[in-house]
Design an enzyme around this catalytic site. Sequence first.
Site, PDB file in Angstrom:
ATOM      1  N   THR A  33      -3.159   6.331  -1.187  1.00 35.35           N
ATOM      2  CA  THR A  33      -4.443   6.179  -2.422  1.00 35.35           C
ATOM      3  C   THR A  33      -4.813   5.013  -3.123  1.00 35.35           C
ATOM      4  O   THR A  33      -5.938   4.981  -3.149  1.00 35.35           O
ATOM      5  CB  THR A  33      -3.490   7.868  -2.840  1.00 35.35           C
ATOM      6  OG1 THR A  33      -3.149   8.895  -2.036  1.00 35.35           O
ATOM      7  CG2 THR A  33      -5.047   8.399  -3.792  1.00 35.35           C
ATOM      8  N   CYS A  34      -3.937   4.490  -3.412  1.00 32.89           N
ATOM      9  CA  CYS A  34      -4.824   3.086  -4.052  1.00 32.89           C
ATOM     10  C   CYS A  34      -4.791   2.030  -3.379  1.00 32.89           C
ATOM     11  O   CYS A  34      -5.969   1.595  -4.043  1.00 32.89           O
ATOM     12  CB  CYS A  34      -2.734   2.523  -4.873  1.00 32.89           C
ATOM     13  SG  CYS A  34      -1.695   3.319  -5.831  1.00 32.89           S
ATOM     14  N   ALA A  35      -4.638   1.695  -1.944  1.00 34.87           N
ATOM     15  CA  ALA A  35      -4.871   1.130  -0.928  1.00 34.87           C
ATOM     16  C   ALA A  35      -6.703   1.949  -0.803  1.00 34.87           C
ATOM     17  O   ALA A  35      -7.405   0.878  -0.873  1.00 34.87           O
ATOM     18  CB  ALA A  35      -4.993   1.117   0.141  1.00 34.87           C
TER      19      ALA A  35
END
Length: 166
Positions: A59-61
Amino acid sequence: MATVTLKGNPVNVAGTLPANGASAPDFKLTSKELKDIGLSEYSGKRKVLNIVPSLDTPTCAQSTRVFNEKASSMRNTVVLVISADLPFAMSRFCSAEGLNNVVTLSTFRNHEFHSKYGVDIADGPLKGLTARAVVVLDENNKVIYSQLVPEIANEPNYDAALAALK
């Protein structure tokens, strides 16, 4: 203290996210060159603070990819991706992904950012990292949008964040 969830399980987040209209707290974060960087480095620019637990999660990526594509093409705007990852790892991720339109900044030696911005995960498996949040600042460092994402595993509201820049 706010509460968000991580895959449905409650997680406490210490501090308070800066509210719309407030002056953004200054910070010192570490750049990929291992220099301490503050808000003054981006004076006169609009800023998207994409605050994430770690670029080493899907999700961060993904949020970094989306902001790289969308917000970085907006006039007079810089996208700052902020996490506790080491600057080397953040730089390696951006190089591997071809992300040239974001600036990565690490909280690894300046943990006070977590409390200043109300994103300090206080318990649970990610304790010590930042919760997922987006804070958008105008040219004068006034908050024009902020979101503490209620479920850490979910992406932020990109449309609302980007609409604040229009």
